[in-house]
Design an enzyme around this catalytic site. Structure first.
Site, mmCIF file in Angstrom:
data_model
loop_
_atom_site.group_PDB
_atom_site.id
_atom_site.type_symbol
_atom_site.label_atom_id
_atom_site.label_comp_id
_atom_site.label_asym_id
_atom_site.label_seq_id
_atom_site.Cartn_x
_atom_site.Cartn_y
_atom_site.Cartn_z
ATOM 1 N N ASN A 11 21.582 -0.634 -60.975
ATOM 2 C CA ASN A 11 21.530 0.462 -60.853
ATOM 3 C C ASN A 11 21.041 1.043 -59.191
ATOM 4 O O ASN A 11 20.018 1.134 -59.377
ATOM 5 C CB ASN A 11 20.759 1.568 -61.927
ATOM 6 C CG ASN A 11 21.186 2.777 -62.357
ATOM 7 O OD1 ASN A 11 21.685 3.604 -60.988
ATOM 8 N ND2 ASN A 11 20.691 3.528 -62.855
ATOM 9 N N ARG A 94 26.613 0.072 -62.172
ATOM 10 C CA ARG A 94 27.173 1.518 -62.034
ATOM 11 C C ARG A 94 27.558 1.779 -60.670
ATOM 12 O O ARG A 94 27.222 2.159 -59.887
ATOM 13 C CB ARG A 94 25.518 2.559 -62.141
ATOM 14 C CG ARG A 94 25.806 4.168 -61.893
ATOM 15 C CD ARG A 94 24.309 5.300 -62.130
ATOM 16 N NE ARG A 94 24.479 6.147 -61.634
ATOM 17 C CZ ARG A 94 24.691 6.629 -60.828
ATOM 18 N NH1 ARG A 94 22.976 6.123 -58.960
ATOM 19 N NH2 ARG A 94 24.462 7.465 -60.130
ATOM 20 N N HIS A 182 27.429 11.644 -63.014
ATOM 21 C CA HIS A 182 25.848 11.337 -64.427
ATOM 22 C C HIS A 182 26.400 10.693 -65.204
ATOM 23 O O HIS A 182 25.062 10.947 -66.656
ATOM 24 C CB HIS A 182 24.633 12.606 -63.606
ATOM 25 C CG HIS A 182 24.128 12.803 -63.177
ATOM 26 N ND1 HIS A 182 24.420 14.048 -62.243
ATOM 27 C CD2 HIS A 182 23.812 12.223 -62.231
ATOM 28 C CE1 HIS A 182 23.148 13.937 -61.437
ATOM 29 N NE2 HIS A 182 22.920 12.898 -61.170
ATOM 30 N N LEU A 210 18.041 16.324 -64.068
ATOM 31 C CA LEU A 210 17.701 16.631 -63.122
ATOM 32 C C LEU A 210 16.600 15.798 -62.633
ATOM 33 O O LEU A 210 15.526 14.988 -63.407
ATOM 34 C CB LEU A 210 16.448 18.475 -63.849
ATOM 35 C CG LEU A 210 17.198 19.470 -64.440
ATOM 36 C CD1 LEU A 210 16.121 20.201 -65.011
ATOM 37 C CD2 LEU A 210 17.959 19.769 -63.892
ATOM 38 N N ARG A 242 20.291 17.623 -50.954
ATOM 39 C CA ARG A 242 21.722 17.906 -51.213
ATOM 40 C C ARG A 242 21.878 19.496 -51.458
ATOM 41 O O ARG A 242 20.586 20.348 -52.393
ATOM 42 C CB ARG A 242 22.224 17.174 -52.512
ATOM 43 C CG ARG A 242 23.224 15.744 -51.441
ATOM 44 C CD ARG A 242 23.751 14.799 -52.748
ATOM 45 N NE ARG A 242 22.663 14.510 -53.690
ATOM 46 C CZ ARG A 242 22.812 13.154 -54.885
ATOM 47 N NH1 ARG A 242 24.443 13.617 -55.530
ATOM 48 N NH2 ARG A 242 21.531 13.117 -55.400
ATOM 49 N N GLU A 380 19.620 5.173 -68.368
ATOM 50 C CA GLU A 380 21.775 4.334 -67.740
ATOM 51 C C GLU A 380 21.730 2.905 -67.984
ATOM 52 O O GLU A 380 22.944 2.300 -68.453
ATOM 53 C CB GLU A 380 21.539 5.462 -66.404
ATOM 54 C CG GLU A 380 21.712 6.729 -65.742
ATOM 55 C CD GLU A 380 21.635 6.553 -64.668
ATOM 56 O OE1 GLU A 380 22.170 7.989 -63.848
ATOM 57 O OE2 GLU A 380 20.147 6.006 -64.174
#
Length: 399
Positions: A11, A94, A182, A210, A242, A380
């Site tokens: 990841n 990922r 996501h 978040l 961002r 994930e």
């Protein structure tokens, strides 16, 4: 599937690579070890820990490696030495952007990797970082199967109007549409919610991922029907560095009147904005919450304002809100952010129980809340391991 088989999951982040080695010989993958490849320290570092956090292995390289190849070789060597009885079947990655075509995991080839590289303009901060380990591992072990799992795949079923920009249709036909990101996190959390509260699966659910990157997903029957990120991971919520949603006229102003180049604008939007830009202090929510500076409080206030505003936007898509789930680094650990968003959504019936929120319990809504509220840690890496195991099992069955 062999009696003992494993998948290495990578990841990739902006400056490090988290990884996990999973035993996939049972129905549900189980974590054997986890670790971190930090390539951007003066002396790049590899750390490996047990599932419970005990130190297993650590090494440093004397100098940065151009493609990280040596650190990946160290990972493979450690795995073979410590877990040699679990034959490494594949490496799962990922990949942030899969474009319009990829709705599930794919075995990587040179052609597919090149196709994914062509999507870099849509995720310039993420896509190169995701693809670098693929090339490094291919150079070390060209026969090792590598599998891409996409953050956009969970949102593949988005349809107009949620997927559409109000620009000439010819651009949509060229792939300029809202993709969402996501997805691996949202898919995992949606699955956990179905286990915790199956009665809510058919209800109107919003998941708030978040973290340094942040987005929302509106789910109906466990499927994504809307999300806050669009063509790129820049859209939507305020993030660490961002900007999130911004008036396109600001970008025109920066180029036309501030005489900023396209490259300078891109750097500003990805690296100088968000919490860091507004506070002038840090992109780390923990630092901002601990700070007494007014600018830090204003950055936090904008974060919760924008998050609540866009939860309401997701609720509009769903026709109401029955469940709100917090996940991601900030969503799981920042009680002040959960309560701040809850307070802004009180008009929708959201009531956060202070004690439950302080303790980050699984369910944090109060008894008089008409909206269920949960804190569900994401995973994930496990989601990628599941995807890879299923793909390998299917391939073995077919062959």
């Amino acid at each position: 599937m062999p009696a003992s088989a494993s998948v290495l999951v990578l990841n990739s982040g902006s400056s490090s690579v988290k990884f996990g080695l999973f035993d996939i010989s049972a129905v549900e993958p189980s974590l054997l070890c986890k670790g971190l490849l930090d390539e951007h320290e003066a002396k790049p570092r590899l750390v490996v820990k047990s599932p419970t956090g005990e130190d297993l292995f650590e090494t440093r390289r004397e100098a940065p490696d151009a493609d990280g190849r040596h650190l990946f070789a160290d990972v493979l060597a450690f795995i073979e030495d410590r877990y040699g009885e679990h034959r490494l079947r594949a490496v799962g990655h990922r990949i942030v952007h899969g474009g319009p075509d990829d709705s599930g995991p794919v075995a990587l080839t040179d052609d597919i990797t090149a196709k994914l590289e062509a999507l870099t303009p849509l995720a310039p901060l993420h896509q190169p970082r995701c693809l670098a380990p693929i090339r490094a591992l291919a150079a070390i072990r060209p026969a090792l199967t590598q599998i891409a799992c996409f953050d956009t795949a969970f949102h593949h079923g988005l349809t107009p109007p949620a997927s559409r920009f109000a620009i000439p249709r010819r651009y949509e036909e060229r792939g300029v549409r809202r993709y969402g990101f996501h997805g691996l996190s949202f898919e995992y959390v949606a699955g956990r919610l179905a286990e915790i509260a199956p009665e809510l699966v058919a209800k109107r659910v919003v998941i708030a991922h978040l973290g340094n990157g942040a987005s929302l997903c509106a789910l109906r029957n466990g499927r994504s029907v809307d999300t806050t990120m669009g063509l790129t991971p820049l859209d939507g919520l305020v993030m660490g560095t961002r900007c999130g949603t911004i008036d396109p006229g600001v970008l025109l102003y920066l180029q036309q009147h501030e005489k900023m180049s396209i490259e300078a604008v891109q750097h500003l939007l990805y690296h100088e904005s968000g919490l860091f830009g507004v506070s002038g202090i840090s992109a780390d929510m923990r630092a901002l919450l601990a700070s007494g500076e007014i600018a830090a409080r204003e950055a936090v206030d904008l974060f919760t304002f924008r998050a609540a505003q866009q939860v309401a936007m997701m609720a509009t898509t769903l026709g109401g809100l029955d469940c709100l789930v917090f996940t991601g680094g900030i969503g799981e650990h920042a009680k002040e952010i959960r309560s701040g968003i809850g307070e802004r959504l009180a008009w929708m019936g959201v009531r956060i129980d202070a004690a439950a929120n302080d303790e980050a319990r699984e369910r944090i809504n109060s008894g008089d809340s008409t909206v269920n509220a949960f804190v569900i840690p994401t995973n994930e890496e496990l989601m990628i391991a599941r995807r890879c195991a299923k793909m390998l099992q299917t391939t073995a069955t077919i062959s």
